[in-house]
Design an enzyme around this catalytic site. Structure first.
Site, PDB file in Angstrom:
ATOM      1  N   HIS A 233       0.130  -1.447   0.256  1.00 31.68           N
ATOM      2  CA  HIS A 233      -0.128   0.108   0.097  1.00 31.68           C
ATOM      3  C   HIS A 233       1.320   1.458   0.108  1.00 31.68           C
ATOM      4  O   HIS A 233       1.668   1.403   0.847  1.00 31.68           O
ATOM      5  CB  HIS A 233      -0.849   0.213   1.510  1.00 31.68           C
ATOM      6  CG  HIS A 233      -2.291   0.534   1.315  1.00 31.68           C
ATOM      7  ND1 HIS A 233      -2.727   1.439   1.973  1.00 31.68           N
ATOM      8  CD2 HIS A 233      -2.233   2.526   0.334  1.00 31.68           C
ATOM      9  CE1 HIS A 233      -3.624   2.495   2.235  1.00 31.68           C
ATOM     10  NE2 HIS A 233      -3.685   3.108   0.631  1.00 31.68           N
ATOM     11  N   LYS A 236      -1.991   7.703  -0.797  1.00 27.57           N
ATOM     12  CA  LYS A 236      -2.542   8.614  -1.319  1.00 27.57           C
ATOM     13  C   LYS A 236      -2.695   8.315  -2.927  1.00 27.57           C
ATOM     14  O   LYS A 236      -2.116   8.167  -4.385  1.00 27.57           O
ATOM     15  CB  LYS A 236      -1.862   9.912  -1.582  1.00 27.57           C
ATOM     16  CG  LYS A 236      -1.395  10.637  -0.242  1.00 27.57           C
ATOM     17  CD  LYS A 236      -2.663  10.037   0.880  1.00 27.57           C
ATOM     18  CE  LYS A 236      -4.320  11.019   0.813  1.00 27.57           C
ATOM     19  NZ  LYS A 236      -4.902  10.723   1.344  1.00 27.57           N
ATOM     20  N   GLY A 238      -5.027   5.535  -3.636  1.00 25.66           N
ATOM     21  CA  GLY A 238      -6.601   5.265  -3.859  1.00 25.66           C
ATOM     22  C   GLY A 238      -6.296   3.159  -3.075  1.00 25.66           C
ATOM     23  O   GLY A 238      -7.338   2.569  -3.427  1.00 25.66           O
ATOM     24  N   THR A 241      -8.973   2.780  -0.448  1.00 30.12           N
ATOM     25  CA  THR A 241     -10.309   1.779  -1.546  1.00 30.12           C
ATOM     26  C   THR A 241      -9.897   0.401  -2.056  1.00 30.12           C
ATOM     27  O   THR A 241     -11.191  -0.458  -1.868  1.00 30.12           O
ATOM     28  CB  THR A 241     -11.138   2.933  -2.488  1.00 30.12           C
ATOM     29  OG1 THR A 241     -11.171   4.207  -2.290  1.00 30.12           O
ATOM     30  CG2 THR A 241     -12.312   2.578  -3.602  1.00 30.12           C
ATOM     31  N   ARG A 280      -3.914  -4.241   5.393  1.00 30.37           N
ATOM     32  CA  ARG A 280      -3.900  -3.783   6.555  1.00 30.37           C
ATOM     33  C   ARG A 280      -5.288  -3.703   6.881  1.00 30.37           C
ATOM     34  O   ARG A 280      -5.296  -3.177   8.041  1.00 30.37           O
ATOM     35  CB  ARG A 280      -4.419  -1.670   5.495  1.00 30.37           C
ATOM     36  CG  ARG A 280      -4.471  -0.495   6.588  1.00 30.37           C
ATOM     37  CD  ARG A 280      -5.186   0.267   5.881  1.00 30.37           C
ATOM     38  NE  ARG A 280      -5.874   1.258   7.177  1.00 30.37           N
ATOM     39  CZ  ARG A 280      -6.241   2.810   6.276  1.00 30.37           C
ATOM     40  NH1 ARG A 280      -6.274   3.123   5.310  1.00 30.37           N
ATOM     41  NH2 ARG A 280      -6.252   3.587   7.234  1.00 30.37           N
ATOM     42  N   HIS A 290       2.665   1.581   6.296  1.00 29.23           N
ATOM     43  CA  HIS A 290       2.799   1.112   4.627  1.00 29.23           C
ATOM     44  C   HIS A 290       4.543   0.912   4.431  1.00 29.23           C
ATOM     45  O   HIS A 290       5.619   1.727   4.286  1.00 29.23           O
ATOM     46  CB  HIS A 290       3.180   3.060   4.435  1.00 29.23           C
ATOM     47  CG  HIS A 290       1.511   3.761   3.940  1.00 29.23           C
ATOM     48  ND1 HIS A 290       0.555   3.457   3.323  1.00 29.23           N
ATOM     49  CD2 HIS A 290       0.757   4.093   5.121  1.00 29.23           C
ATOM     50  CE1 HIS A 290      -0.845   3.524   3.335  1.00 29.23           C
ATOM     51  NE2 HIS A 290      -0.172   4.609   4.668  1.00 29.23           N
ATOM     52  N   TYR A 459     -13.473   7.676 -10.304  1.00 33.17           N
ATOM     53  CA  TYR A 459     -13.800   9.054  -9.043  1.00 33.17           C
ATOM     54  C   TYR A 459     -12.607  10.455  -9.467  1.00 33.17           C
ATOM     55  O   TYR A 459     -10.871  10.026  -9.654  1.00 33.17           O
ATOM     56  CB  TYR A 459     -13.693   8.793  -7.317  1.00 33.17           C
ATOM     57  CG  TYR A 459     -14.430   8.701  -7.201  1.00 33.17           C
ATOM     58  CD1 TYR A 459     -16.037   9.130  -6.889  1.00 33.17           C
ATOM     59  CD2 TYR A 459     -14.677   7.209  -6.502  1.00 33.17           C
ATOM     60  CE1 TYR A 459     -16.895   8.460  -6.212  1.00 33.17           C
ATOM     61  CE2 TYR A 459     -15.166   6.003  -5.917  1.00 33.17           C
ATOM     62  CZ  TYR A 459     -16.910   6.660  -5.147  1.00 33.17           C
ATOM     63  OH  TYR A 459     -17.496   6.165  -5.203  1.00 33.17           O
TER      64      TYR A 459
END
Length: 610
Positions: A233, A236, A238, A241, A280, A290, A459
């Site tokens: 991960h 920032k 995404g 999501t 996570r 992270h 998005y």
């Protein structure tokens, strides 16, 4: 107050309602206070008030006649007052206001009359136009001239209903955004849900040459075995999501158990109390907040199998996945996140068995956090980990001495980091792009043979898109993230080539499956036909063998052809089963070639028999 006797005689007897008229249930509107005082002080003015005109708010026109056609019989002393209108006794300002009121009322009546006449004329014209159209189409059977009054009213009602529907449709669906106004939906098929999602050209021109092995990502993930999916991960991009999709949106035999109020979900294998996902939202930040590639590759095996003896540890396959994002958008999103107080102090940055020292990795701020920092200050910090974050988190930092910048020159260090990040990204089981949500979903499903329940949502409006920057600042951000810019260009090219390759492969397999089904059905039909014909001929031969031999000298040859066709059919079916069993084998082209040769031989034999 009672009226004087002279005023009562002048008014005469009270008016009686006509016979058959409805009885008045309410009192008539009274005059204003000024009119009442004038009527009380001037007896002759009472009769004049009756002749002056209607009450306020009622109009008879500018040249209307008085209410009483016959003059009132009043005394000679009241004759002059009776001929004087009532509003002439009022002040000038009040008279002007009453005159404007009556004028507006008359104009409103005139407008309503004109509108009514216009609508009637429009309906009459439409009736004649439609009548002419009907007469041209249907002839004398549908002549509007012969229509009765009820048909005319029905036609006018339909026309008015149509106009009203058009007005409502334009109000509800303005412009061309309404689905009801898209006529292409009736003439063209549904658009491809995987079309270009970043508003760029749908035609993709590749820049890099990748082999078939690099493009074909088909992971034999056994969720019931010991394989493990590890999600890297990056901040920032995404990833939050996508991580929720992994634990809440996948169709599984045993879905993840997510309780209300808890961030982590329990994702166990079917029939086992062991997780199949390291992320996570399943195991938490077990290797640090992270964690990057260097930390995960050395930490995950120890965390998963740490309690077991090394000799008893199963041979697992660790499938690493990640999500990338456009470097400029990701950088601005991280700056906005830091402005709100994010620090990621819990990140360990473990490399080569130890975390970096304060001299190797200085801090950009002195307080508890860096909240409220302007963009210029965020860009001016030379130790900011936001610069080229994606390359640093995907590369093997042990190749460059971890965070010790004195091991090798900066230019050589950047080159080694970039090549390491590209190599790790290419050999990952899967990676997606934030700007292509639907394509990311498609490639994940094809790679792991796992389907999502609901489709991903794209998005395009984010916090980073709301930041307005000029061209100079954008160039500076690209300069600070030049390694990420090159890595993203490489990743985007590889991602889109994989998507095109998988789509073409899917279309070819579907077309080949349809062809095989048609050939199989045709073969079954021919086989049944030949068998029935052979049975009939054998029965006739048994009944009269000498006559059948003289009439059908080629019977043995036909039976041989039938047996050959049956053998070809059985061989074709066996080859089909072999192709399905070796469908994932890279040597699939050879089996396809042999199958095509046998099919051609089969068709040739059929044509020869005919």
């Amino acid at each position: 107050m009672a009226l004087p006797a002279c005023a009562a005689r002048a008014l005469g007897p009270p008016l009686q309602p006509e016979r058959g008229a409805p009885a008045r249930t309410t009192c008539p509107r009274r005059h204003s206070r000024v009119e009442a005082e004038l009527a009380a002080s001037r007896p002759g003015a009472v009769a004049a008030s009756v002749r002056a005109g209607p009450p306020r708010g009622v109009s008879r026109g500018f040249n209307s006649q008085p209410l009483l056609d016959e003059p009132l019989k009043a005394s000679s002393s009241l004759a002059g007052a009776a001929r004087t209108p009532l509003f002439a006794l009022l002040p000038r300002g009040r008279r002007r206001r009453m005159h404007d009121l009556r004028r507006r009322w008359d104009l409103g009546s005139l407008c309503r009359a004109l509108l009514t006449r216009g609508l009637a004329a429009l309906g009459h014209s439409l009736k004649h136009v439609l009548g002419a159209i009907f007469s041209k189409i249907f002839g004398p059977l549908a002549s509007v001239g012969n229509m009765d009054e009820k048909s005319n009213k029905l036609l006018l009602a339909l026309v008015m209903l149509f106009l009203f529907a058009v007005i409502v449709l334009q109000y509800v669906c303005p412009g061309t955004e309404c689905q009801l106004l898209r006529l292409q939906a009736f003439s063209s098929p549904m658009p491809d849900p995987y079309r270009s999602e970043d508003e760029s050209s749908a035609r993709f021109v590749p820049r890099y040459n990748f082999s078939r092995r690099d493009l074909l990502r088909k992971v034999d993930f056994d969720i019931k075995g010991d394989d493990l999916i590890v999600f890297l991960h990056i901040q920032k991009t995404g990833g939050t999501t996508f991580g929720r999709h992994l634990v809440r949106n996948i169709q599984l035999e045993q879905p993840c158990e997510c309780r209300v109020g808890q961030k982590k979900c329990t994702c166990h294998r079917p029939g086992k109390r062991e997780t199949w996902l390291f992320s996570r939202f399943s195991t938490g930040w077990s290797c640090g907040l992270h964690a990057d590639w260097t930390e995960l590759t050395s930490c995950v095996p120890a965390v998963v199998d740490g309690k077991r003896d090394a000799r008893l540890r199963p041979s697992r396959n660790f499938h690493y996945i990640t999500i990338l994002r456009d470097p400029v958008s990701r950088y601005l999103s991280e700056w906005r996140h830091v402005q709100r107080g994010a620090t990621w102090k819990a990140s360990l940055h473990v490399c080569d068995g130890r975390p970096p020292t304060s001299e190797e990795l200085p801090s950009c701020y002195t307080g508890d956090d860096w909240s409220g920092c302007p963009l210029k200050e965020f860009m001016d910090c030379p130790y900011n980990l936001a610069n080229n974050r994606q390359v640093r988190m995907l590369s093997d930092l042990t190749l460059v001495g971890c965070y010790n910048l004195s091991v090798m020159p900066e230019k050589q260090r950047n080159k080694v980091l970039l090549e390491s990040a590209k190599s790790n990204l290419k050999h990952m089981a899967f990676f997606g792009l934030t700007e292509f949500q639907r394509k990311t979903q498609y490639l994940f499903e094809k790679t792991f043979n796992m389907n999502f329940i609901s489709p991903f949502t794209q998005y395009n409006t984010t916090r980073a898109s709301s930041v307005e920057i000029n061209e100079e600042i954008q160039k500076r951000i690209e300069g600070l993230n030049f390694l990420d810019m090159e890595l993203y260009s490489y990743a985007k090219d590889l991602f889109l080539q994989r998507y095109q390759f998988m789509r073409q492969k899917e279309h070819q397999e579907a077309r080949q499956k349809r062809q095989e089904q048609r050939k199989f059905l045709k073969g079954r039909f021919l086989q049944t036909h030949f068998q029935s014909q052979g049975q009939s001929q054998s029965q006739s031969h048994r009944q009269n063998p000498s006559q059948n031999l003289s009439q059908n000298p080629n019977l043995n040859a036909n039976q041989n052809v039938t047996q050959n066709l049956i053998q070809n059919l059985t061989q074709n079916s066996s080859q089909k089963e072999n192709r399905e069993s070796h469908k994932q084998n890279p040597g699939q082209e050879q089996s396809d070639g042999s199958a095509s040769n046998s099919t051609n031989d089969y068709i040739g034999s059929v044509e020869k028999w005919r």
